[in-house]
Design an enzyme around this catalytic site. Structure first.
Site, PDB file in Angstrom:
ATOM      1  N   GLY A  91       0.844  -1.194   0.000  1.00 35.23           N
ATOM      2  CA  GLY A  91       0.000   0.000   0.000  1.00 35.23           C
ATOM      3  C   GLY A  91       0.877   1.240   0.000  1.00 35.23           C
TER       4      GLY A  91
ATOM      5  N   GLY B  10      -0.493   4.552   0.145  1.00 34.48           N
ATOM      6  CA  GLY B  10      -1.225   5.756   0.517  1.00 34.48           C
ATOM      7  C   GLY B  10      -0.373   6.562   1.471  1.00 34.48           C
TER       8      GLY B  10
ATOM      9  NE  ARG C  81     -15.780  13.181   9.433  1.00 33.08           N
ATOM     10  CZ  ARG C  81     -14.638  12.956   8.816  1.00 33.08           C
ATOM     11  NH1 ARG C  81     -14.170  11.726   8.738  1.00 33.08           N
ATOM     12  NH2 ARG C  81     -13.986  13.929   8.243  1.00 33.08           N
TER      13      ARG C  81
ATOM     14  CB  SER D  89      -7.864   9.569   8.640  1.00 34.18           C
ATOM     15  OG  SER D  89      -8.096  10.459   7.594  1.00 34.18           O
TER      16      SER D  89
END
Lengths: 639, 251, 207
Positions: free
Chosen positions: A41, A43, A331, A441
């Site tokens: 990954g 990201g 949220r 995040s």
């Protein structure tokens, strides 16, 4: 039963990390050159980890399924990245960032990890700035910040509505630098299909080359998963269509425990579903709630055009229910409130499944130019998708699956229960509890990758300096490759009639209806049954045209969908056992009289870490009790 | 609405490709262009035919994965719009839609509408970064950057690396792509230090990849889904010329 | 490319101003004096530079065109539908037309001066350009060809002017729009200026 040792260091909260770091063993530069690390990954977490490890001198192999690391879905994060810089002099601090995160996560996150994430957040901002990330600035040339949901300070650094893109491109640039130096070898267009374990340690992975279809064996002294979340289990989500659970799930099947799988965040502000063939929900950044006011009509089934509904007939339900935080509630709270209004029949639009997000007042107060500067690209995006200009009439929004707080269980070193297998970023579970706060995040992914993992992984690798190169012709590699090959052949041989996406869509609907924003025991059990039925149909009626020795996007999809049946069942299982409501996990059976989530700290202040026992076998649950020594557990109120 | 699709089909990099015609019925104007292709692919799969291979991921215009040459325009008829953001309401009922892959020597076709853009990666790896190590950064506010410059650097940095500039350029030039990164770093104090060296290396790599030269038609800017300005190309040219003029300094 | 182009653009201005002296109404005296200057050593040096500029511009133009053509071995089926300036897309084509013109132009005048081509009857000596021009321009075919070529030269220049600034990195938020306007005016000035001369000699002049 496996004993979970979270390895949280002793000592006062604020000193834990700095003291612990000094106790971690080091690997000498000469030995680092001999040690290989696989990072799956690319990201924000993966790219930052790969580049930081490369800088240290390890031999890194980085993998991504995209054609370029720059396309990982961190790129789509919009609103910002948090740090406790206190640039606004609004009495922010590392402790406050820590506290807000713990509270926002509804007291289901690990104190020590969260504090550490807050602690390194300032380094992250310094580093990105040095990498040339063009964060927004004010006229004096200093960095600007804005506020975000769930907090009362302004600590979110941003680059218009494209903060994720800019941070990822920063991390990508540092990754490229290491690729150019030869410390990182980049393998793009590869799907990780299995983890290889040799003598109890993670030693490599099996990948499928997405161009040639070949299966490849890659070995290393440690494997780092930075493979993101599994939010696409809902099919319709804000994630990229390629995002998937398969890499993490293959590790889970090989023994890594999976923690809190049912903690999945539903983002309140996404563009609602517009047509039946839709496969993606587009997020409108939470930052919009800084200036936008959320409302529905006070009248049920009101079909009037929103601009024709007069002020006094509008119900600004967030401001009404939560006066202290208003439109900036976290949220989970905002999502449920929207669902509550829509379920009660007050929703907007033809489907009644949306609420209004209105900028009229903000435009009047600040001028169109100011709003354009802050949200220009989001407004454009909205207009492109819906054909409606949000400068003239309110946006319509609805909650959508977004982020998974759950993930692979890791200890304080970010190592899973498999020695040598690490999980960072969204793929682990550690920092966000039952609900993630906006802009946390990017902070966590970058902190894990740049500043935490590079320290903790050394402690593990210190024992590996005598291991030598790991051959890939060992039995475990052969076996793993053979198993993957057989699995692919099984897929290709089904020869049914339906496409993988059609199953994914149905699977997503089951999950949304039974394990979505509001859950109850009966529905969850029903969801599990429906998943079983659909899975059987899948294995009978799936069709993958073409062959597996070439680019075959249908095969890629099918491999992912197959894992989602299992992920979905585990989510239901986890949601069933958690007889309380906390954060994003809302059980109908456990709510206050005013309809708020009702936590049960006495019985459920633990992390549920699940052990795989085989296909359709009941998984084992391990508990990691959560101790709160530095915050007082309270009812989470935003009123 | 109904449309007729003429799509480039090519089995693999070596195969000879051709256009296939697909009449598609009951397309909703609310569908995005890629959802329309999903819809086609679902039908093809169910009929046992190989679906059309095309790349996509985020479907919100930011990852830069998708990119189709639609009716003579990269990313289709709408300006400042990626293929995934394009909706069928931009087309007429009964329209014939040509869908081609990006065409450039430096972007060889891999299958159907998928091209290999690794040449872009190599340009970035040549020097598309600031040489700074993790942990060595000064406090973020120790280097003030004027808002105007920071905003401009941001505008350059919004490039999504989709390749539309190359697809649009009559010379298949990658100048806008390289220039956006070079300009972003050349404008801010953090990147200025090694700006000359960077432009030299990146331009050399770009030329080695087989992209064409810029003849300033500005088709790239016109078709860039992020509206990146050719002013950055001028800035790159300026940097490049001055790097040539003082080359001995950094050898 | 751009530097050579800029040099050529400057040359065009001086060439045009010289040529316009033919219309001065003084029977060509001023023009002849200007032509005499061509013999000056300094002008000689500039002349060599000019040749170098032409050759560099042409050779580079051809090389770039080849590379650019090669950069897209398979063309698009559907022609590009971009709404950008058409002139900019056809710089090579207009360049070729201008090159053809240049060759004829050199044969007609420059070669005569060097003695490589026979002296036309109308001219008294190899530097006597005005009668040579008058004779050529009174042929409607030649004049027509000349005017058309000047039109293409104008197209070429319209893009070339601002393009040179862009290539040299000389752009500026404030001045670039002005440069574009000046470029257009320059292109009109050069092409109309040159085209005026044959039109004058064809329709309004009798010897």
């Amino acid at each position: 039963m496996q004993q979970l040792n979270s390895k949280i260091p002793e000592g006062p909260l604020a000193d834990k990390w700095s003291r612990y770091k000094t106790s971690l063993r080091l690997v000498s530069p000469a030995n680092k050159k001999k040690l290989e690390i696989i990072v799956v990954g690319t990201g924000l977490a993966g790219a930052s980890a790969a580049s930081a490890l490369g800088e240290l001198g390890y031999k890194v192999k980085a993998f991504c399924f995209q054609d370029s690391p720059r396309r990982a879905h961190s790129v789509a994060a919009q609103g910002g990245i948090n740090a406790a810089k206190n640039y606004k002099n609004d009495n922010d601090s590392i402790y406050r960032l820590f506290f807000d995160t713990i509270k926002g996560g509804d007291y289901r996150a690990r104190e020590a990890n969260v504090y550490r994430a807050a602690e390194v957040s300032n380094l992250v901002i310094d580093h990105y700035t040095a990498l040339g990330v063009p964060f927004a600035r004010d006229y004096g040339g200093a960095l600007d910040t804005r506020s975000f949901g769930g907090v009362q300070v302004s600590r979110t650094f941003y680059a218009k509505g494209q903060t994720g893109q800019q941070c990822l491109l920063g991390a990508y640039s540092s990754l490229n630098r290491q690729i150019a130096k030869g410390t990182v070898k980049m393998f793009s267009r590869r799907d990780m299909l299995d983890l290889v374990i040799v003598e109890g340690k993670a030693r490599g992975i099996i990948t499928r080359n997405l161009v040639s279809g070949e299966l490849e064996r890659h070995s290393a002294h440690a494997v780092v998963l930075a493979t993101g979340g599994y939010g696409t289990v809902f099919y319709l989500s804000t994630l990229g269509l390629g995002s998937n659970a398969s890499a993490a799930w293959s590790a889970h099947k090989k023994g890594a425990l999976f923690a809190n799988p049912s903690f999945i965040q539903i983002h309140p502000t996404s563009i609602p579903v517009l047509n039946d063939y839709q496969c993606k929900l587009t997020l409108m950044s939470e930052s919009l709630r800084n200036d936008g006011r959320v409302w529905v009509s006070k009248e049920k089934g009101d079909k009037r055009h929103p601009t024709e509904i007069p002020e006094e007939e509008r119900d600004y339900y967030l401001e009404r229910r939560y006066p202290a935080f208003g439109n900036l509630v976290p949220r989970d709270v905002a999502s449920r409130a929207a669902k509550e209004r829509c379920d009660a029949g007050y929703g907007a639009g033809d489907s009644g499944l949306s609420v209004y997000l209105d900028f009229k007042e903000a435009i009047e107060a600040q001028g169109k130019k100011a709003i354009q500067d802050k949200y220009g690209n989001l407004f454009e995006m909205y207009e492109k998708i819906t054909g409606i200009n949000p400068y003239n009439q309110p946006m319509r929004i609805y909650p959508a699956g977004h982020y998974t707080m759950g993930g692979l269980w890791v200890d304080y070193n970010l190592m899973t229960t498999i020695p040598g297998l690490f999980a960072i970023g969204e793929s682990n579970f550690s920092d966000h509890g039952a609900n993630r706060l906006g802009a946390n995040s990017l902070m966590q992914c970058s902190g894990d990758g740049y500043f935490i993992l590079p320290n903790t992984i050394g402690d593990y690798l210190a024992d590996e300096i005598r291991t030598g190169k790991i051959p890939t012709d060992q039995q475990p590699f052969k076996e793993a490759e053979k198993a993957v090959k057989e699995k692919i052949q099984k897929f290709m041989a089904i020869g049914g009639r339906k496409s993988a996406s059609s199953f994914h869509k149905r699977l997503g609907k089951i999950m949304w209806d039974h394990c979505g924003m509001r859950r109850d025991a009966e529905g969850l059990k029903k969801g599990k049954e429906l998943l079983n039925e659909l899975e059987e149909e899948f294995w009978k009626d799936l069709r993958i045209p073409g062959n597996d020795r070439e680019i075959n996007q249908e095969l890629e999809k099918a491999l992912k969908v197959a894992d989602f049946f299992e992920v979905g069942r585990l989510m239901c299982e986890d949601a069933i056992q958690r007889e309380e409501s906390c954060g994003a996990h809302f059980r109908e059976e456990h709510q206050t009289e005013t309809g708020e989530a009702k936590r049960d700290d006495k019985n459920f202040a633990y992390v549920a870490a699940w052990e795989y026992k085989g296909h359709r076998e009941k998984p084992d649950m391990h508990k990691e009790p959560l101790r709160f020594e530095h915050v007082e557990i309270k009812e989470r109120s935003y009123k | 609405m109904n449309v007729t699709l003429k799509i480039w089909r090519q089995k693999n990099a070596q195969a000879k490709g051709k256009f296939n015609t697909y009449p598609l019925k009951d397309v909703s104007p609310e569908m995005s262009f890629l959802e329309m292709l999903d819809y086609l692919n679902m039908q093809l799969t169910e009929q046992g035919e190989e679906p059309v291979a095309f790349e996509h991921d985020c479907r919100e215009g930011i990852c830069g994965t998708c990119g189709l040459y639609i009716n003579g325009r990269p990313h289709g008829p709408m300006r400042n719009t990626t293929t995934c953001e394009l909706h069928m309401r931009s087309f007429k009922d009964g329209e014939i839609i040509y869908i081609e892959p990006w065409r450039a020597r430096a972007f060889p076709i891999m299958k159907d509408l998928i091209v290999d853009r690794s040449s872009f990666e190599r340009i970035m790896r040549a020097a598309g970064f600031i040489n700074t190590n993790t942990g060595s950064a000064p406090e973020a506010n120790s280097n003030p950057v004027s808002k105007i410059i920071a905003d401009k650097a941001f505008d350059a940095a919004t490039c999504i690396g989709c390749g539309a500039c190359v697809a649009a350029c009559k010379n298949s030039s990658a100048m806008l792509y390289a220039a956006a990164k070079i300009a972003q770093y050349a404008m801010i104090p953090q990147g200025k230090v090694e700006a000359k060296d960077r432009v030299d290396k990146m331009v050399r790599q770009m030329d080695a990849e087989g992209f064409g030269f810029c003849s300033n038609t500005y088709g790239c800017e016109f078709d860039c889904p992020k509206g990146i300005s050719v002013d950055f190309i001028a800035l790159m040219n300026r940097e490049f010329l001055s790097s040539k003029a003082c080359k001995q300094k950094h050898g | 490319m751009a530097l050579a182009g800029i040099f050529l653009m400057l040359f065009l201005v001086s060439h045009l101003l010289t040529n316009l002296l033919m219309l001065a109404g003084d029977g060509g005296k001023a023009f002849d004096r200007a032509v005499e200057l061509l013999g000056h050593p300094a002008v000689k040096i500039v002349e060599y530079l000019l040749f170098a500029a032409f050759i560099i511009h042409i050779v580079l133009g051809v090389i770039l065109q080849l590379i650019n053509y090669n950069a897209r071995p398979v063309k698009y089926k559907k022609a590009p539908r971009t709404e950008i300036s058409t002139f900019s897309r056809y710089m090579f084509h207009t360049g070729v037309i201008i090159l053809v013109f240049l060759v004829i132009h050199l044969i007609n005048f420059f070669f005569v001066r060097l003695g490589w081509a026979p002296l036309p009857e109308t001219a008294a000596h190899s530097h006597d350009f005005r009668p040579m021009a008058v004779a050529l321009f009174q042929n409607p075919w030649y004049s027509g060809f000349y005017v058309v070529c000047m039109l293409f030269l104008g197209f070429h220049l319209k893009h070339a002017f601002q393009s040179a600034f862009q290539s040299l990195g000389l752009n500026h938020t404030k001045y670039t729009p002005a440069i574009k306007i000046i470029g257009t005016l320059y292109a009109i000035f050069i092409s109309v200026g040159f085209a005026l001369i044959p039109v004058y000699f064809l329709f309004f002049y009798s010897s």
